[in-house]
Motif scaffolding. Structure first.
Motif, PDB file in Angstrom:
ATOM      1  N   THR A 106       0.754  -1.346   0.120  1.00 61.01           N
ATOM      2  CA  THR A 106      -0.099   0.055  -0.206  1.00 61.01           C
ATOM      3  C   THR A 106       0.931   1.356  -0.103  1.00 61.01           C
ATOM      4  O   THR A 106       0.253   2.306  -0.334  1.00 61.01           O
ATOM      5  N   SER A 146      -4.173  -5.877   0.366  1.00 62.31           N
ATOM      6  CA  SER A 146      -2.974  -5.093  -0.383  1.00 62.31           C
ATOM      7  C   SER A 146      -3.556  -4.848  -1.623  1.00 62.31           C
ATOM      8  O   SER A 146      -3.497  -3.507  -2.213  1.00 62.31           O
ATOM      9  N   VAL A 199      -4.790   5.837   6.736  1.00 69.30           N
ATOM     10  CA  VAL A 199      -3.800   5.314   6.054  1.00 69.30           C
ATOM     11  C   VAL A 199      -3.614   6.213   4.677  1.00 69.30           C
ATOM     12  O   VAL A 199      -2.238   6.511   4.541  1.00 69.30           O
ATOM     13  N   PHE A 364      -1.877  -7.642   5.223  1.00 70.27           N
ATOM     14  CA  PHE A 364      -3.317  -7.282   5.966  1.00 70.27           C
ATOM     15  C   PHE A 364      -3.610  -8.566   6.788  1.00 70.27           C
ATOM     16  O   PHE A 364      -4.013  -8.603   7.824  1.00 70.27           O
ATOM     17  N   SER A 367      -1.691 -10.166   9.210  1.00 68.61           N
ATOM     18  CA  SER A 367      -1.577  -9.277  10.816  1.00 68.61           C
ATOM     19  C   SER A 367      -2.412  -9.968  11.447  1.00 68.61           C
ATOM     20  O   SER A 367      -2.756 -10.169  12.479  1.00 68.61           O
ATOM     21  N   PHE A 409       0.158  -1.456  11.263  1.00 70.55           N
ATOM     22  CA  PHE A 409      -0.404  -0.395   9.994  1.00 70.55           C
ATOM     23  C   PHE A 409      -0.861   0.928  10.791  1.00 70.55           C
ATOM     24  O   PHE A 409      -0.871   1.666   9.949  1.00 70.55           O
ATOM     25  N   ALA A 450       4.283   3.120  10.049  1.00 68.95           N
ATOM     26  CA  ALA A 450       3.571   1.919   9.620  1.00 68.95           C
ATOM     27  C   ALA A 450       4.768   1.165   8.866  1.00 68.95           C
ATOM     28  O   ALA A 450       5.645   1.574   8.047  1.00 68.95           O
ATOM     29  N   ASP A 452       5.056  -0.834   6.432  1.00 67.48           N
ATOM     30  CA  ASP A 452       5.112  -1.109   4.983  1.00 67.48           C
ATOM     31  C   ASP A 452       5.427   0.149   4.323  1.00 67.48           C
ATOM     32  O   ASP A 452       5.832   0.088   3.026  1.00 67.48           O
TER      33      ASP A 452
END
Length: 605
Positions: A106, A146, A199, A364, A367, A409, A450, A452
């Motif tokens: 992402t 994602s 996000v 995602f 997690s 995240f 986060a 990512d």
């Protein structure tokens, strides 16, 4: 030569889309811009939901097919071979169809908003669907969310580009696509809205909520109508929250925070290791083989893993040991506990191998997998050692998902409402808030971004929670550099310098060597008394009046860093170097003016 049915169908679809496009242009001319945005967010929501349906259905079919093969051939653990096929197919598609380029995660959505005016390539509308279908559908240990969010964002961005919408509207529709994707994937519209806001978008006004909510509701509705409920992650039952368990939820929040940190750092290490390897097929085969070994010993690592989460949360956890080497120990609760705990720790390696070796997917779903397993292990341990035999293992399994999702995240609100929505009620709201907030606070303390987007954030290429830095880092400073600059050499005389000054309005004259490297700066206000005196002009060399620059700007630096240098040097004009050579000057006032324009354009209303 007669036209084939396939060609006729393709031609029919193309004509239909062109007619729809002309109709939408007509509608756009007849209604107000705000009304067209409302219409657009519905269409983007439908598109994103359809992408979710394709992805989820394919992954579910392959999972069922793998189970069927196991039963039909009577070859235990044969589904270990599927991820190898899936990852190699993904690599082949990337190389042969997608020109060897596939951006994962992402982070690219935030990068598009921050650095590319909300523009995502058209191929992102289909590349994520194709590649993640093969990777995750064939058992790669990753998630589809994602790719879903990237696809939804690409639909929104390209729709806005096609109908010539402004940057504000383009970014808004991009966020609508993300919200619809998450909403459709979990039938959780509130979580979709919050994910898009937490996000993707940095700044948002109240009026921007409406299109995002419409898009999320549309995505969830289409998903609910078309998708089989068994494909979605949902739980119809949930035990009552007992406030006596609050201390245990606090401990779970702390554990979630540190497990999230370990997951993020371990995953990045695996990804970096694979990134150093060049041969895509050898790398893919090596990583896929290791993944197959992990799945052989821990079959629940196959695919997204949502089926195993349902098993743990539905109070029949012994089924986790079916089709494993420990299937004969299903009635041994300690063996089950250890197996689930090891599987939880192995998930990050399985996901790292899947994505690092060339597969496509996201973190995602992993997690949620890790969170549910952590919650189960924690509650079951308390139960088995006798600390609390009445503790609700199911509730802790569900709440643990929010803890890891929030920690990884940095999206606590999304985590809270996602679990609340997929459990069909808000009975667990208090423990969800406790666990999510504690996990977020701990991970934020050790990981400022986060996981990512950490690499991009460290480079200043994505938005952070610092508004000024966000705006500054979105400025394309390369366009603000003045390159048409008069310069002189150190060997020039002062008379030659005066001739240069007659033909320019520059207040700074760079002194360069034969390789265009900067030796120093001559400041007009400092040398004015000298050049007005014929005697000093005759007896003063250029070397005597050269001064070192107060600061030097490098070409690839961000505007945020440049402003710090302007502040430290107490000047408004600084030289810019590219690969060691003088390129030009950049003005503090030009950056501030561009900042003002960006600030106006990036406020989403």
């Amino acid at each position: 030569m007669p036209e084939t049915k396939g060609k006729k169908f393709t031609r029919f679809i193309t004509k239909a889309f062109r007619r729809l496009e002309r109709l939408l242009f007509l509608v756009k001319s007849l209604i107000s811009p705000r009304q067209f945005i409302y219409l657009s967010c519905v269409l983007v929501g439908i598109s994103s939901a359809l992408a979710v349906i394709v992805l989820k259905t394919f992954a579910h079919w392959v999972y069922k097919f793998a189970q069927y093969i196991d039963g039909f051939l009577h070859l235990p653990y044969s589904n270990s071979a599927f991820p190898i096929i899936g990852i190699l197919l993904t690599i082949f598609i990337v190389k042969k169809v997608l020109d060897g380029e596939l951006h994962k995660g992402t982070a690219q959505i935030m990068n598009a908003v921050a650095r590319k005016n909300g523009i995502l390539p058209r191929k992102q509308m289909y590349s994520q669907i194709i590649t993640s279908s093969f990777t995750v559908g064939m058992g790669g240990s990753a998630g589809l969310e994602s790719p879903i969010t990237i696809t939804g964002a690409a639909f929104g961005s390209n729709f806005a580009q096609n109908y010539r919408l402004s940057y504000k509207d383009r970014t808004l529709l991009l966020a609508c696509g993300v919200a619809a994707g998450i909403a459709a994937a979990f039938n959780a519209p509130i979580a979709g809205v919050l994910f898009a806001i937490e996000v993707v978008l940095v700044e948002i006004s109240i009026t921007a909520f409406i299109p995002i909510m419409i898009s999320a509701a549309t995505g969830a509705l289409v998903s609910a109508i078309v998708l089989n409920e068994d494909i979605l992650l949902n739980f119809k039952q949930g035990e009552v929250f007992d406030y006596h368990n609050i201390p245990y939820y606090i401990l779970l929040g702390i554990l979630s925070g540190f497990v999230s940190i370990n997951y993020a750092r371990t995953f990045r290490s695996i990804e970096k290791w694979f990134h150093k390897r060049k041969s895509s097929y050898k790398k893919g085969l090596f990583g896929a083989f290791l993944l197959a070994v992990l799945i052989f010993f821990f079959p629940t690592l196959f695919g997204e893993g949502y089926e195993s989460i349902k098993i743990l949360a539905n109070n029949n956890p012994e089924r986790i040991l079916e089709n494993t080497l420990l299937s004969g120990f299903k009635d041994n609760r300690w063996v089950l506990l250890v197996f689930v705990g090891i599987t939880m720790l192995a998930k990050v390696y399985a996901t790292g191998l899947t994505l690092g070796s060339g597969g496509n997917g996201g973190n995602f779903a992993p997690s949620l997998f890790v969170g549910s397993y952590l919650g189960f292990v924690f509650a079951k341990f308390l139960n088995l050692v006798g600390i609390d035999r009445d503790i609700s293992v199911s509730n802790f399994t569900l709440v643990g998902m929010a803890g890891i999702l929030s920690g990884l995240f940095h999206a606590p609100l999304t985590s809270i409402f996602l679990i609340a929505e997929i459990t069909g009620g808000y009975n667990l709201m208090v423990p969800l808030m406790i666990v999510s907030s504690i996990s977020f606070a701990i991970t934020k303390r050790f990981e400022s971004h986060a996981f990512d987007i950490k690499d991009l954030a460290d480079k200043g290429e994505v938005f952070t929670d610092n508004r000024d830095k966000n705006m500054l880092n979105s400025i394309e400073v390369s366009k603000l550099i003045t390159t048409d600059i008069k310069s002189i050499r150190e060997s020039n005389s002062l008379e030659e310098l005066i001739e240069v000054l007659k033909t320019t309005s520059q207040i700074l004259i760079p002194v360069l060597d034969e390789n265009q490297q900067l030796i120093g700066i001559i400041r007009l206000n400092e040398i004015r008394p000298i050049i007005l005196s014929p005697f000093q002009v005759k007896h003063t060399s250029v070397k005597e009046i050269i001064r070192p620059p107060k600061e030097i700007i490098l070409y690839d630096e961000t505007a945020d860093t440049m402003m710090d240098k302007f502040e430290n040097s107490q000047t408004t004009l600084l030289p810019v170097l590219k690969e060691g050579k003088f390129l030009g000057f950049i003005s503090k006032y030009h950056i501030l003016e561009e900042y003002r324009k960006k600030l106006i354009s990036m406020t989403i209303e």
